[in-house]
Design an enzyme around this catalytic site. Structure first.
Site, mmCIF file in Angstrom:
data_model
loop_
_atom_site.group_PDB
_atom_site.id
_atom_site.type_symbol
_atom_site.label_atom_id
_atom_site.label_comp_id
_atom_site.label_asym_id
_atom_site.label_seq_id
_atom_site.Cartn_x
_atom_site.Cartn_y
_atom_site.Cartn_z
ATOM 1 N N ALA A 107 -5.634 24.248 31.899
ATOM 2 C CA ALA A 107 -4.416 24.989 32.232
ATOM 3 C C ALA A 107 -3.940 24.571 33.610
ATOM 4 O O ALA A 107 -3.081 23.722 33.760
ATOM 5 C CB ALA A 107 -4.687 26.497 32.170
ATOM 6 N N GLU A 108 -4.537 25.145 34.649
ATOM 7 C CA GLU A 108 -4.079 24.878 36.006
ATOM 8 C C GLU A 108 -4.287 23.418 36.408
ATOM 9 O O GLU A 108 -3.462 22.833 37.113
ATOM 10 C CB GLU A 108 -4.800 25.806 36.991
ATOM 11 C CG GLU A 108 -4.074 25.944 38.302
ATOM 12 C CD GLU A 108 -4.524 27.155 39.100
ATOM 13 O OE1 GLU A 108 -4.511 27.076 40.334
ATOM 14 O OE2 GLU A 108 -4.885 28.170 38.485
ATOM 15 N N LYS B 162 -8.519 33.160 21.369
ATOM 16 C CA LYS B 162 -8.887 32.726 22.723
ATOM 17 C C LYS B 162 -9.416 33.944 23.459
ATOM 18 O O LYS B 162 -8.707 34.951 23.579
ATOM 19 C CB LYS B 162 -7.682 32.133 23.455
ATOM 20 C CG LYS B 162 -8.025 31.545 24.822
ATOM 21 C CD LYS B 162 -6.812 30.816 25.414
ATOM 22 C CE LYS B 162 -7.180 30.091 26.708
ATOM 23 N NZ LYS B 162 -7.460 30.997 27.830
ATOM 24 N N CYS C 79 -5.878 37.296 28.212
ATOM 25 C CA CYS C 79 -4.979 37.523 29.356
ATOM 26 C C CYS C 79 -5.479 38.708 30.173
ATOM 27 O O CYS C 79 -5.587 39.822 29.656
ATOM 28 C CB CYS C 79 -3.555 37.780 28.879
ATOM 29 S SG CYS C 79 -2.403 38.050 30.243
ATOM 30 N N VAL D 46 2.212 31.074 29.930
ATOM 31 C CA VAL D 46 3.495 31.756 29.905
ATOM 32 C C VAL D 46 4.491 31.036 30.819
ATOM 33 O O VAL D 46 4.209 30.785 31.986
ATOM 34 C CB VAL D 46 3.341 33.231 30.348
ATOM 35 C CG1 VAL D 46 4.694 33.909 30.450
ATOM 36 C CG2 VAL D 46 2.444 33.978 29.375
ATOM 37 N N GLN E 252 0.617 30.969 19.890
ATOM 38 C CA GLN E 252 -0.208 32.094 20.335
ATOM 39 C C GLN E 252 0.616 33.365 20.457
ATOM 40 O O GLN E 252 1.729 33.358 20.981
ATOM 41 C CB GLN E 252 -0.866 31.798 21.684
ATOM 42 C CG GLN E 252 -1.856 32.894 22.086
ATOM 43 C CD GLN E 252 -2.411 32.730 23.481
ATOM 44 O OE1 GLN E 252 -1.703 32.926 24.463
ATOM 45 N NE2 GLN E 252 -3.685 32.371 23.591
ATOM 46 N N GLY F 253 -12.102 26.375 31.576
ATOM 47 C CA GLY F 253 -12.582 26.799 32.890
ATOM 48 C C GLY F 253 -13.307 25.698 33.637
ATOM 49 O O GLY F 253 -14.119 24.973 33.061
ATOM 50 N N ASN F 254 -12.991 25.529 34.935
ATOM 51 C CA ASN F 254 -13.621 24.538 35.834
ATOM 52 C C ASN F 254 -13.207 23.101 35.538
ATOM 53 O O ASN F 254 -13.944 22.173 35.891
ATOM 54 C CB ASN F 254 -15.162 24.612 35.782
ATOM 55 C CG ASN F 254 -15.713 25.984 36.118
ATOM 56 O OD1 ASN F 254 -14.993 26.828 36.649
ATOM 57 N ND2 ASN F 254 -16.966 26.203 35.814
#
Length: 451
Positions: free
Chosen positions: A232-233, A147, A108, A25, A79, A209-210
């Site tokens: 993502a991050e 997702k 989310c 987002v 999405q 993830g990770n």
């Protein structure tokens, strides 16, 4: 032309994409997607769009999808978050010509998703999800994907994934964290759960993830057997993650700002947020420029702050290593690298406490939230311990705190109503609040006089 499904869809339409940019987002907007594609990303998702708003608001459609069209930005998956089959499908029909697939957000975990009843907070409503996926699979001309987040129980996660596949889902992205793994309790994602889903379904699976370095990507592919890895991050802190390199932050920042200028309009808050992520480690040192970045009112202002950060870092590079800032990071702070959250005590996904369990536990030693820290700074004597908060006697009618002197054990509002209806007098409360018999007599006399 028949709609492609499963692995055929992944191989032909998505071009066997292995490196994927997550839907974020206000973060995976067109400019950031194009920057990421320059550095190894093969498939992008739009930011999560609200299906109901997308359906009713033409401006929302233009600003969040229709204006963000570029031939360089394919393959692309749009999405949506939704909790109504008809609304979801109608919104998807308006979007399907601008993308290669429609994704339903079932992952989310934020409070806004709980209030809106979407995202991971639908993961226990299997009948509803089945109807949504089935209807979308029937009506849309592009494939439907999902997702999800995992359940603590491995078997339930596998059953969940197989239900979505039966309903018509053509590709599944599995975030290996549970609904409660967020914020301070983020912890480690479970690749074991992702591998179990990959082994159980016959559609392509992406892992999430990770992922912080390229070595994590290959290890995830090897350990889980998935078709692709989503970041993502990790991508926000290092857009060149999938290239296996860690460039100086200013190189990525300057390139991003260049893309923003070539593909307007781009909301200033989005650009600012990306610069905060890229410069995260350096801004811990140069707090004055952190404030300047926050106050910049246009793109030129952001570029000036970026220039100053670059200049300061280059000046530090020229110094001896002993004179540089010691940050404890693997690389100097001006190099793109992930932000690693402090480890939590809970590492096993099945032992992760639920939100309710956390609330019931003794939280007197837990650190205060950011919001409470701000309140504490304004009022150092403010008390946040529930046990020490003053107890109020409740009003017998509405539950609000009762008036201190009310003889009826009511709050001021209820006392006023009682005094008026029953012509009762409450000597404990002030006359403007309780209509005493004396007040009523005066009112009655005035009415007669006026008549």
């Amino acid at each position: 032309m028949a709609k492609l499904q499963g692995f055929e869809f992944w191989k032909k339409t998505l071009q066997s994409a292995k490196y994927i940019l997550a839907p974020m987002v206000e973060q995976s907007e067109l400019a950031w997607r194009l920057l990421s594609r320059r550095h190894g990303i093969q498939l992008c998702y739009t930011p999560m769009l609200h299906a109901q708003v997308f359906l009713r608001d033409a401006n929302y459609r233009r600003e969040n999808l229709y204006n963000d069209v570029s031939p360089e930005d394919r393959p692309l998956i749009t999405q949506f978050c939704a909790n109504d089959p008809e609304v979801f499908v109608q919104a998807a029909l308006l979007a399907q010509d601008y993308c290669d697939a429609i994704d339903l957000n079932l992952g989310c975990p934020q409070m806004i998703a709980k209030r809106g009843h979407y995202g991971v907070f639908l993961q226990d409503e299997w009948e509803l999800l089945e109807r949504m996926i089935q209807l979308a699979n029937e009506k849309l001309s592009v494939p439907i994907t999902c997702k999800i987040r995992v359940f603590p129980e491995l078997e339930k996660t596998v059953k969940y994934a197989k239900m979505l596949e039966r309903a018509g889902c053509q590709l599944l992205t599995v975030h290996g964290r549970t609904k409660d793994q967020k914020g301070a309790q983020t912890g480690v994602a479970s690749w074991e759960h992702i591998k179990a889903v990959r082994d159980a379904v016959s559609i392509p699976v992406f892992a999430n993830g990770n992922i912080q370095h390229l070595t994590d990507v290959q290890r995830c592919l090897d350990e889980t057997g998935v078709q692709g890895v989503m970041s993502a991050e990790g991508n926000l802190h290092n857009p060149a993650l999938f290239e296996g390199c860690s460039p100086p932050v200013w190189e990525m920042a300057e390139e991003y700002l260049e893309v923003v200028q070539k593909h307007p309009p781009c909301t200033l808050s989005f650009v600012r947020a990306h610069l905060f992520k890229l410069w995260h480690h350096t801004l811990q040192i140069h707090q004055d420029l952190r404030e300047e970045l926050a106050k910049a009112k246009n793109l030129a202002g952001l570029e000036e702050v970026n220039r100053q950060l670059k200049q300061r870092c280059q000046e530090e590079m020229a110094k001896d290593e002993s004179e540089r800032h010691q940050t404890g990071l693997p690389f100097p702070h001006w190099i793109c690298q992930p932000y690693v959250r402090p480890p939590t005590t809970t590492q096993n996904i099945e032992d992760t406490p639920s939100r309710g369990a956390l609330e019931d536990s003794d939280s007197s030693n837990d650190p205060l939230s950011k919001n409470k820290q701000k309140k504490k700074a304004r009022n150092p004597h403010k008390n946040f311990c529930p046990e020490l908060k003053p107890k109020y006697i409740k009003c017998e009618q509405c539950g609000n705190p009762k008036g201190n002197k009310c003889v009826f054990n009511l709050c001021r509002g209820c006392c006023k109503k009682k005094a008026f209806k029953e012509v009762a007098d409450c000597p404990g409360e002030s006359q403007p609040v309780c209509f005493s018999v004396w007040n009523m007599e005066i009112i009655y006399t005035l009415v007669i006089f006026i008549s």
